[in-house]
Design a protein around this motif. Structure first.
Motif, PDB file in Angstrom:
ATOM      1  N   GLY A   1     -33.103  34.988  19.903  1.00  0.00           N
ATOM      2  CA  GLY A   1     -33.549  35.153  18.617  1.00  0.00           C
ATOM      3  C   GLY A   1     -34.856  35.196  18.803  1.00  0.00           C
TER       4      GLY A   1
ATOM      5  N   LYS B   1     -36.527  37.879  20.910  1.00  0.00           N
ATOM      6  CA  LYS B   1     -36.685  38.812  19.904  1.00  0.00           C
ATOM      7  C   LYS B   1     -37.914  38.865  19.025  1.00  0.00           C
ATOM      8  CE  LYS B   1     -32.140  40.761  19.479  1.00  0.00           C
ATOM      9  NZ  LYS B   1     -30.983  40.840  18.584  1.00  0.00           N
TER      10      LYS B   1
ATOM     11  N   TYR C   1     -41.052  41.403  18.861  1.00  0.00           N
ATOM     12  CA  TYR C   1     -41.257  42.285  17.692  1.00  0.00           C
ATOM     13  C   TYR C   1     -42.743  41.974  17.427  1.00  0.00           C
ATOM     14  CZ  TYR C   1     -36.421  42.771  16.126  1.00  0.00           C
ATOM     15  OH  TYR C   1     -35.130  43.355  16.010  1.00  0.00           O
TER      16      TYR C   1
ATOM     17  N   PHE D   1     -40.705  27.306  12.854  1.00  0.00           N
ATOM     18  CA  PHE D   1     -39.450  27.282  13.757  1.00  0.00           C
ATOM     19  C   PHE D   1     -39.063  26.142  14.485  1.00  0.00           C
ATOM     20  CE2 PHE D   1     -41.235  31.572  13.487  1.00  0.00           C
ATOM     21  CZ  PHE D   1     -39.817  32.324  13.616  1.00  0.00           C
TER      22      PHE D   1
ATOM     23  N   PRO E   1     -32.583  25.204  14.214  1.00  0.00           N
ATOM     24  CA  PRO E   1     -32.039  24.288  15.308  1.00  0.00           C
ATOM     25  C   PRO E   1     -32.128  25.073  16.831  1.00  0.00           C
ATOM     26  CG  PRO E   1     -30.529  26.247  14.154  1.00  0.00           C
ATOM     27  CD  PRO E   1     -31.815  26.113  13.444  1.00  0.00           C
TER      28      PRO E   1
ATOM     29  N   LEU F   1     -43.000  32.572   8.608  1.00  0.00           N
ATOM     30  CA  LEU F   1     -42.636  33.623   9.468  1.00  0.00           C
ATOM     31  C   LEU F   1     -43.746  34.583  10.054  1.00  0.00           C
ATOM     32  CD1 LEU F   1     -39.393  34.393   7.730  1.00  0.00           C
ATOM     33  CD2 LEU F   1     -39.396  33.995  10.411  1.00  0.00           C
ATOM     34  N   PRO F   2     -44.090  35.038  11.001  1.00  0.00           N
ATOM     35  CA  PRO F   2     -45.227  35.935  11.276  1.00  0.00           C
ATOM     36  C   PRO F   2     -45.120  37.076  10.237  1.00  0.00           C
ATOM     37  CG  PRO F   2     -44.007  35.608  13.382  1.00  0.00           C
ATOM     38  CD  PRO F   2     -43.133  34.977  12.036  1.00  0.00           C
TER      39      PRO F   2
ATOM     40  N   LEU G   1     -43.472  40.459  10.710  1.00  0.00           N
ATOM     41  CA  LEU G   1     -41.844  40.771  10.770  1.00  0.00           C
ATOM     42  C   LEU G   1     -41.593  41.362   9.247  1.00  0.00           C
ATOM     43  CD1 LEU G   1     -40.626  37.538  12.573  1.00  0.00           C
ATOM     44  CD2 LEU G   1     -41.506  39.829  13.498  1.00  0.00           C
TER      45      LEU G   1
ATOM     46  N   MET H   1     -35.988  42.481  10.776  1.00  0.00           N
ATOM     47  CA  MET H   1     -36.070  41.820  12.134  1.00  0.00           C
ATOM     48  C   MET H   1     -35.839  40.257  11.894  1.00  0.00           C
ATOM     49  SD  MET H   1     -39.856  43.270  12.807  1.00  0.00           S
ATOM     50  CE  MET H   1     -40.378  44.712  13.088  1.00  0.00           C
TER      51      MET H   1
ATOM     52  N   SER I   1     -32.025  39.834  12.709  1.00  0.00           N
ATOM     53  CA  SER I   1     -31.648  40.041  14.056  1.00  0.00           C
ATOM     54  C   SER I   1     -32.275  38.976  14.671  1.00  0.00           C
ATOM     55  CB  SER I   1     -32.694  41.322  14.482  1.00  0.00           C
ATOM     56  OG  SER I   1     -32.749  41.335  16.060  1.00  0.00           O
ATOM     57  N   ILE I   2     -33.236  38.317  14.438  1.00  0.00           N
ATOM     58  CA  ILE I   2     -33.620  37.231  15.000  1.00  0.00           C
ATOM     59  C   ILE I   2     -32.606  35.841  14.428  1.00  0.00           C
ATOM     60  CG2 ILE I   2     -35.501  35.220  14.963  1.00  0.00           C
ATOM     61  CD1 ILE I   2     -37.722  37.757  14.400  1.00  0.00           C
ATOM     62  N   MET I   3     -32.453  35.580  13.447  1.00  0.00           N
ATOM     63  CA  MET I   3     -31.781  34.564  12.875  1.00  0.00           C
ATOM     64  C   MET I   3     -30.292  34.456  13.300  1.00  0.00           C
ATOM     65  SD  MET I   3     -33.784  32.554  11.412  1.00  0.00           S
ATOM     66  CE  MET I   3     -35.422  32.683  10.694  1.00  0.00           C
ATOM     67  N   LYS I   4     -29.740  35.974  13.387  1.00  0.00           N
ATOM     68  CA  LYS I   4     -28.309  35.789  13.984  1.00  0.00           C
ATOM     69  C   LYS I   4     -28.125  35.189  15.385  1.00  0.00           C
ATOM     70  CE  LYS I   4     -27.962  40.819  15.090  1.00  0.00           C
ATOM     71  NZ  LYS I   4     -27.391  41.723  14.845  1.00  0.00           N
ATOM     72  N   ASN I   5     -29.256  35.348  15.964  1.00  0.00           N
ATOM     73  CA  ASN I   5     -29.103  34.543  17.667  1.00  0.00           C
ATOM     74  C   ASN I   5     -29.805  33.269  17.537  1.00  0.00           C
ATOM     75  OD1 ASN I   5     -28.570  36.721  19.333  1.00  0.00           O
ATOM     76  ND2 ASN I   5     -29.996  37.774  18.060  1.00  0.00           N
ATOM     77  N   ILE I   6     -30.214  32.735  16.125  1.00  0.00           N
ATOM     78  CA  ILE I   6     -30.358  31.381  16.234  1.00  0.00           C
ATOM     79  C   ILE I   6     -29.343  30.415  15.697  1.00  0.00           C
ATOM     80  CG2 ILE I   6     -32.241  29.831  14.933  1.00  0.00           C
ATOM     81  CD1 ILE I   6     -34.292  31.788  15.652  1.00  0.00           C
ATOM     82  N   TYR I   7     -28.775  30.922  14.558  1.00  0.00           N
ATOM     83  CA  TYR I   7     -27.900  29.942  13.783  1.00  0.00           C
ATOM     84  C   TYR I   7     -26.524  30.531  14.063  1.00  0.00           C
ATOM     85  CZ  TYR I   7     -31.275  28.357  10.389  1.00  0.00           C
ATOM     86  OH  TYR I   7     -32.403  27.680   9.822  1.00  0.00           O
TER      87      TYR I   7
ATOM     88  N   ILE J   1     -32.943  32.956   3.608  1.00  0.00           N
ATOM     89  CA  ILE J   1     -32.428  32.513   5.167  1.00  0.00           C
ATOM     90  C   ILE J   1     -31.842  31.303   5.079  1.00  0.00           C
ATOM     91  CG2 ILE J   1     -33.753  31.699   7.221  1.00  0.00           C
ATOM     92  CD1 ILE J   1     -35.916  33.793   6.731  1.00  0.00           C
TER      93      ILE J   1
END
Lengths: 232, 290
Positions: A3, A6, A10, A81, A85, B89-90, B93, B97, B100-106, B144
């Motif tokens: 994530g 990515k 981006y 960030f 987690p 968040l930047p 974004l 986006m 797409s980022i959070m589904k790989n974090i949580y 989020i």
């Protein structure tokens, strides 16, 4: 961590168009100088190929470090960030991986431009010219490992422009100081060095790979150690 | 409500050059909303940073879901939703986006829930965050925070700077979130009217020390404003009074033993108290005692 990678990609995406434009201008400038004006002055040597390969990567370095440097907006992004987690090691590592992926894209783009350039100039392409790109990439990785260790912990966006320049010019300044060379002397020495040693041997490629790998590994460890001590 | 604790803070200390947390302690029972009240710079954000392991605490214990907040930080944060006072968040974004980022974090990220919140909050999926208003920035953070089945929601001054309508919308969402008894909220704010609406417990903090921490019902039940002439107020027993202030009609005081005072002085005027008043009188008492 995927994530975060990515997220970095981006963020760098907004610079991709400017990078592509600068690279194209550079390539066409190179062709213009070589073919139209000074056909005999800039020869197809190791030096010219290496320069051709390295310059677009320096542009990549400028653009991707702008996006990856330590939060420049009152720590709010770092704070956010670090509230997710994610371990701090993963946060740092993702910045390196994101940066390398963006750089590889830059390398690929440079190779495409070289092919176009060679086609226009009537050079017969074989593997050898691309070796210079790989060598340039490993040199770039060494510079990047020095730069990211600084930027991910203490850099800020305005500084990110100067840090690559300082890192890039440091070895040359050191060579000038040690050998008591003027700038003109250095400019003469570098092509001489390239003529004396054949930089496109597999041996040099292997050494550079090992050095780049070690530098990057040490850089990640040092940057993580510093980052783990930070408070947000 | 039950006896399980979502958050336990015990004797937490953190020292800075110009500020320190002086051994603060409080707990949040599972299924409850804790309002964390204090002036700017009182120590609310420092406490929240300690919970999230963003700062290194000097001593004390912070445990979330029964796990140590320092050693098990990453595991704990899987079940925490966070809304800060500013968007972290930047700004290049956008909402898509972020998905797409959070589904790989949580691990428990729920895309469907996330996009439902985007619809509910009327957030444009493709618009970069730099074009978002403050209300929209708070809403995307809330979306989020609520899209990964968080058991604890932490809001740090999340309602500050929002217009009344947006604030009420956010509070409605929080009340909806609290329908699940597994959920808890720690909501720091200096806008006490928001907390009066949603909080079950209130903790007052000032200059790094806890002034008061109890159930909101008990606090509002035990505290009253007593009004009278300056002479009437002066004679009241000191042990029943937190502090006093003069007003245009005479004087008023805050008591934390409302029933005893009412029985002893039935002729005085008693008014209900707001959380703002309680904070004011406790801070005044603290300053007078220094």
């Amino acid at each position: 961590m995927i994530g975060l990678i990515k997220k970095h990609l981006y963020m760098t995406r907004k610079y991709a168009f400017i990078f592509a434009l600068c690279s194209l201008l550079y390539m066409f400038g190179y062709i213009f100088i070589k073919v139209i004006i000074f056909d005999n002055l800039i020869k197809d040597t190791d030096f010219s190929r290496f320069t051709l390969a390295l310059l677009p990567l320096i542009m990549v370095m400028e653009f991707n470090t702008k996006a990856l440097c330590f939060d420049n907006t009152g720590l709010k992004s770092e704070k956010y960030f670090n509230s997710l987690p994610l371990s701090r090691f993963n946060i740092i590592l993702s910045k390196y991986i994101g940066s390398i992926i963006f750089s590889l894209n830059g390398l690929l783009f440079s190779c495409i431009c070289l092919t176009a350039f060679a086609y226009l100039d009537g050079i017969n392409i074989n593997f050898t010219p691309y070796k210079h790109f790989i060598i340039a990439f490993f040199c770039y990785m060494i510079m990047l490992s020095l730069e990211l260790a600084i930027l991910v912990n203490g850099g800020s966006e305005p500084l990110s422009f100067f840090i690559p320049m300082i890192i890039l010019s440091s070895p040359f300044l050191i060579i000038m100081a040690v050998n008591r060379l003027s700038l003109n002397g250095l400019i003469e020495k570098i092509p001489e060095f390239f003529n004396k040693y054949n930089i496109s041997t597999n041996e040099i490629l292997l050494y550079l790979f090992i050095i780049a790998f070690l530098f990057t590994g040490i850089s990640v460890i040092v940057a993580t150690k510093i980052y783990e001590r930070r408070e947000f | 409500m039950n006896n399980e604790k979502t958050l336990v803070i015990n004797n937490l200390r953190k020292e800075y050059k110009d500020f320190s947390l002086n051994g603060i302690s409080f707990t949040i029972p599972k299924g409850t909303v804790m309002g964390f009240v204090g002036q700017n710079g009182a120590g609310k954000t420092t406490t929240i940073k300690s919970i999230l392991n963003l700062i290194k605490i000097d001593s004390g214990e912070v445990s979330v879901f029964g796990l140590d907040a320092v050693n098990e930080s990453v595991k704990i944060k899987e079940d925490i939703g966070i809304v800060f006072d500013e968007l972290g968040l930047p700004d290049s974004l956008n909402c898509k986006m972020v998905n797409s980022i959070m589904k790989n974090i949580y691990k428990n990220w729920n895309e469907e829930v996330y996009f439902n919140y985007l619809k509910q909050f009327k957030l444009p999926p493709d618009k970069p965050f730099k074009k978002f208003s403050r209300g929209m920035q708070m809403k995307i953070q809330t979306a989020i925070a609520l899209s990964h089945n968080a058991k604890l929601l932490i809001l740090d001054e999340a309602t500050a700077g929002l217009d009344p309508l947006a604030r009420n919308e956010l509070l409605d969402i929080l009340l909806e979130y609290m329908e699940d008894e597994e959920h808890s909220i720690l909501m720091s704010s200096h806008i006490t009217s928001d907390l009066e609406r949603v909080a079950d417990y209130i903790t007052f903090i000032d200059e790094g020390s806890i002034l008061l921490s109890d159930e909101k019902y008990n606090i509002l039940e035990n505290h009253l404003i007593v009004k009278g002439s300056s002479k009437d107020i002066e004679v009241l027993p000191k042990e029943l009074i937190i502090s006093t202030r003069k007003n245009s009609y005479g004087a008023e005081a805050l008591t934390n033993q409302a029933s005893i005072l009412k029985d002893s002085y039935p002729d005085l005027v008693y008014d209900k108290v707001s959380l703002d008043d309680i904070l004011y009188f406790y801070v005044k008492q603290r300053k007078e005692n220094i």
